[in-house]
Enzyme design. Structure first.
Site, short mmCIF file in Angstrom:
data_model
loop_
_atom_site.label_atom_id
_atom_site.label_comp_id
_atom_site.label_asym_id
_atom_site.label_seq_id
_atom_site.Cartn_x
_atom_site.Cartn_y
_atom_site.Cartn_z
N ASP A 277 20.41 69.43 -65.45
CA ASP A 277 21.16 68.29 -64.93
C ASP A 277 20.11 67.21 -64.81
O ASP A 277 19.25 67.28 -63.93
CB ASP A 277 21.76 68.63 -63.56
CG ASP A 277 22.57 67.47 -63.02
OD1 ASP A 277 22.07 66.33 -63.07
OD2 ASP A 277 23.69 67.69 -62.54
N HIS A 278 20.13 66.24 -65.69
CA HIS A 278 18.95 65.37 -65.78
C HIS A 278 18.73 64.54 -64.50
O HIS A 278 17.65 64.02 -64.29
CB HIS A 278 19.00 64.49 -67.04
CG HIS A 278 19.91 63.31 -66.94
ND1 HIS A 278 21.26 63.39 -67.18
CD2 HIS A 278 19.68 62.02 -66.65
CE1 HIS A 278 21.80 62.20 -67.02
NE2 HIS A 278 20.87 61.34 -66.71
N HIS B 198 26.03 65.63 -61.53
CA HIS B 198 25.02 64.71 -61.00
C HIS B 198 25.25 64.38 -59.51
O HIS B 198 24.33 64.45 -58.70
CB HIS B 198 25.01 63.39 -61.79
CG HIS B 198 24.77 63.56 -63.26
ND1 HIS B 198 24.02 64.58 -63.77
CD2 HIS B 198 25.19 62.84 -64.34
CE1 HIS B 198 23.98 64.48 -65.10
NE2 HIS B 198 24.69 63.44 -65.47
C1 BG6 Z 1 25.35 61.67 -68.64
C2 BG6 Z 1 26.79 61.35 -68.86
O1 BG6 Z 1 25.22 62.98 -68.12
O2 BG6 Z 1 24.79 60.76 -67.70
C3 BG6 Z 1 26.95 59.92 -69.33
O3 BG6 Z 1 27.34 62.24 -69.82
C4 BG6 Z 1 26.25 58.96 -68.39
O4 BG6 Z 1 28.33 59.58 -69.44
C5 BG6 Z 1 24.83 59.42 -68.13
O5 BG6 Z 1 26.26 57.67 -68.99
C6 BG6 Z 1 24.20 58.59 -67.03
O6 BG6 Z 1 22.84 58.91 -66.92
P1 BG6 Z 1 21.80 57.89 -66.27
O7 BG6 Z 1 20.52 58.63 -66.25
O8 BG6 Z 1 21.79 56.66 -67.12
O9 BG6 Z 1 22.34 57.59 -64.90
#
Ligand code: BG6
Length: 471
Positions: free
Chosen positions: A169-170, A232
């Site tokens: 989960d980045h 997230h």
């Molecule tokens: C991804 C989603 O996991 O996270 C995307 O699939 C979203 O829809 C993205 O745009 C948002 O990531 P960050 O790091 O830009 O907040």
């Protein structure tokens, strides 16, 4: 903590020619190479269908680094990476050839593929004899509801132990998300008031100004609840609400997070709001509505905005609402946590020129302009006792003179190193699905909002009489 080079291993990217690989993984591997953080030995093997070969895969990787690397492109660092890059075409016996090409006894296998492709790939990796010595990285979304997440876990566990699985989960790779633990457990002051006695409520907002960016077909299947909230937002929530772990050992941290998921009450559909963006303007530019995006059904009921009130049934949090909100095509990109403290019991300053006094609140700016802001009331200079809202601000950029690294660099490194701290565990993922299940089964009606607004008015009603901090 300074990171060290992981032990020798091959790094295998399944789906190496796809969008995730191009935008995130190749640039992250390049920046790890530039910081001398790739394994001391081993190949980086791309696996994909199509007509790439070693040479063309290197060109693909170089192009993606030139376009997306946060540090730009440097010939020497590139040389360190490109000499390790190799490609295996994914055809009938692709996995057998992969097994021959992977020379190290250990390997990281990153599944950069759509969720539906995961079970078959896992079985084929097992059949090719690649189960032992592998650390498997699986991308979100992990399942699409409780039943499918359980099925996916069980398919993976037919071949791999939980100790081999890294569910990515980045958000957990973001510096500011990791800082939640340091902020809470490194500062005695705040931890003492981090509970129902002092906190009125918390808000978590993940706002994006982008639309679905050509991912209409994927998004139709997902929607904001599955795409952002169940993973997230819930990860951020668990770090905000967890008890102090006994140590920073991976399982100690994950145990405490799991307890938060167990204490979360399943969402009440009446306490959720679903929205979908119509046409509108962002930064003065006209943008189409969701239903006009490529790959989206003209009568789609998929939500691009989701808000909910969440309750955590624990001694620390009983009665403290957590308001969650995410949406695409909102006015700007901003992910923030707002911790709103209880008001003073009596206000002495009423009628003495006090303007807009608000309770203390603490804002954790996850992105952009990463930092923390604490606002409080101070006396306005002058003969009268009149008070005004002021704030103290911490900014990562000003204090550390650096921009936070890309989440994928840290996560790739930790997975290669076998450290599970920043990865989601099976029980938490399943419990997260249990929490959202009622909202999936009985979805609230979808309300339209104009692109460029802060979502449908129903989201303001959800939080009333309180108000959203970002608006
Ligand atoms: C991804 C989603 O996991 O996270 C995307 O699939 C979203 O829809 C993205 O745009 C948002 O990531 P960050 O790091 O830009 O907040």
């Amino acid at each position: 903590m300074s990171l060290e080079r992981p032990a020798p291993q091959d790094v295998i990217v399944v789906g190496a020619s796809g969008d995730l690989s191009r935008r995130k993984l190749m640039p992250a591997l390049y920046n790890l190479a530039a910081s001398d953080l790739l394994p001391s030995r081993g190949s980086i093997i791309g696996l994909a269908p199509g007509d790439l070969d070693d040479e063309r895969f290197r060109e693909f990787a170089r192009g993606s680094i030139e376009e997306f690397s946060r540090t730009g492109f440097d010939q020497e660092s590139w040389a360190g990476l490109s000499s390790r890059l190799t490609f295996v075409r994914l055809d009938e016996d692709g996995y057998q050839r992969l097994a021959q090409r992977a020379r190290e006894s250990e390997r990281l296998i990153y599944l950069a593929v759509p969720p539906s492709a995961v079970p078959e790939i896992v079985r084929k990796l097992g059949a090719a004899g690649l189960a032992s010595g592998t650390r498997l990285v699986v991308e979100k979304p992990f399942g699409r509801d409780l039943a499918s997440a359980k099925e996916l876990n069980s398919t993976i566990h037919d071949i791999f132990d939980e100790s081999q699985v890294f569910r990515i989960d980045h958000y957990l790779g973001k510096e500011t998300v990791q800082n939640i633990l340091v902020f809470r457990f490194g500062n005695a002051l705040f931890e003492r008031v981090w509970n129902r006695d002092a906190i009125d409520h918390m808000q978590i907002t993940v706002a994006e100004s982008i639309g679905v960016e050509g991912r209409g077909a994927f998004y139709e299947e997902a929607g904001a609840l599955r795409d952002i909230v169940q993973n997230h937002v819930f990860q951020v929530l668990s770090l905000l609400a967890m008890e102090p772990p006994v140590s920073l050992a991976p399982e100690a941290v994950r145990d405490e997070k799991a307890k938060v998921f167990s204490a979360m009450r399943p969402l009440a559909p009446a306490k959720t709001v679903r929205g979908q963006y119509g046409p509108g303007a962002i930064d003065g530019e006209q943008v189409p509505g969701y239903r006009e995006e490529p790959g989206v059904a003209p009568d789609s009921a998929t939500e691009t905005f989701f808000a909910a009130q969440v309750e955590i049934d624990s001694w620390r949090w009983a009665g403290v609402p957590f308001y969650l909100r995410t949406g695409k095509r909102l006015p700007r990109r901003a992910t923030e946590v707002s911790v709103v403290f209880r008001d003073v019991p009596l206000c002495f300053f009423e009628g003495t020129g006090v303007q807009d006094l608000r309770p203390n609140h603490l804002v954790l700016r996850i992105q952009p302009e990463e930092g923390i802001n604490f606002s409080f009331v101070a006396k306005q200079p002058g003969p009268q006792v009149s008070a005004q809202q002021v704030s103290m601000d911490f900014s990562y950029r000003d204090s550390f003179m650096t921009e936070p690294a890309e989440a994928y660099e840290r996560l790739l490194h930790d997975a290669m190193d076998g450290d599970h701290t920043l990865f989601a565990r099976e029980d938490s993922v399943e419990r997260g699905w249990m929490v959202v299940q009622p909202a999936l089964e009985n979805p609230a009606p979808v309300c339209t909002y104009s692109a460029g607004s802060w979502g449908p008015p129903e989201a303001d009603e959800l939080i009333a009489p309180r108000t959203w901090h970002l608006r």
